[in-house]
Design an enzyme around this catalytic site. Structure first.
Site, PDB file in Angstrom:
ATOM      1  N   THR A  63      -8.464  -4.148  14.200  1.00 25.88           N
ATOM      2  CA  THR A  63      -7.684  -5.258  14.663  1.00 25.88           C
ATOM      3  C   THR A  63      -6.580  -5.372  13.170  1.00 25.88           C
ATOM      4  O   THR A  63      -6.999  -5.241  11.508  1.00 25.88           O
ATOM      5  CB  THR A  63      -8.782  -6.282  15.195  1.00 25.88           C
ATOM      6  OG1 THR A  63      -7.884  -7.199  14.330  1.00 25.88           O
ATOM      7  CG2 THR A  63      -9.889  -5.810  14.035  1.00 25.88           C
ATOM      8  N   HIS A 107     -24.702  -0.973  10.801  1.00 24.38           N
ATOM      9  CA  HIS A 107     -26.343  -0.256   9.569  1.00 24.38           C
ATOM     10  C   HIS A 107     -26.573   0.317  10.222  1.00 24.38           C
ATOM     11  O   HIS A 107     -27.440   0.981   9.081  1.00 24.38           O
ATOM     12  CB  HIS A 107     -25.782  -0.992   8.810  1.00 24.38           C
ATOM     13  CG  HIS A 107     -26.254   0.085   6.999  1.00 24.38           C
ATOM     14  ND1 HIS A 107     -27.184   1.047   6.716  1.00 24.38           N
ATOM     15  CD2 HIS A 107     -25.098  -1.230   5.830  1.00 24.38           C
ATOM     16  CE1 HIS A 107     -26.608   0.868   5.587  1.00 24.38           C
ATOM     17  NE2 HIS A 107     -25.674   0.017   4.916  1.00 24.38           N
TER      18      HIS A 107
END
Length: 173
Positions: A93, A145
């Site tokens: 993006t 994560h």
């Protein structure tokens, strides 16, 4: 060839070398995607869409440029097919065209990571012990994560940076 074309090529090549970034979490299991399908966020009058350059790692820079040009035209005309909007394994993006230098992109599920790209700005840099002006940009990598730790994420981003700093190499990959 645009900055976005070079970014897609650099990311696709880095994903091929850092496969864990090209993955998803299915239940408690990590699934590494076989294909490298890079989505590119496109702002349209009807909102944000993310058309996908399928198998971007296998395309030349020229093929990526042609593919993205076609996808962006279709996106702005609201003529993207379901196939062109699905199957992404990683998203880029870019808010640089809005003057944004740094931002935190939100991961596009079920992907594990997304790269945010800020505007390209001419800045002073030291090259061979001399000050020169070079185009510079900030990159922001958001990642899940649960799938990727900081070190592998940093190594992936480091590889993207290496490719962007040496775009002539991408023309031959």
């Amino acid at each position: 060839v645009s900055y976005t074309d070079i970014l897609v090529k650099a990311v696709a090549k880095a994903l091929a070398e850092h496969r864990i970034v090209n993955s998803t979490l299915v239940g408690e299991q990590i699934k590494v995607f076989e294909d490298i399908n890079v989505g590119v966020a496109v702002a349209t009058e009807k909102g944000l869409v993310v058309p996908v350059a399928h198998n971007a790692d296998k395309k030349s820079l020229k093929e990526i440029a042609s593919t993205l040009n076609d996808l962006v035209e279709k996106a702005r005309a609201s003529k993207l097919s379901k196939e062109e909007l699905t199957g992404g394994t990683f998203t880029i993006t870019n808010l640089g065209m809005f003057g944004v230098e740094i931002f935190t992109p939100i991961i596009n599920p079920p992907e594990t990571a997304i790269l945010g790209v800020g505007k390209v700005t001419e800045k002073p840099a030291v090259v061979n012990k001399e000050i020169t002006v070079k185009p510079m940009m900030y990159l922001s990598l958001s990642y899940d994560h649960r799938v990727i730790d900081g070190a592998p994420a940093a190594q992936f981003l480091q590889k993207v940076k290496q490719y962007l700093e040496n775009p002539h190499v991408l023309a031959y990959l």
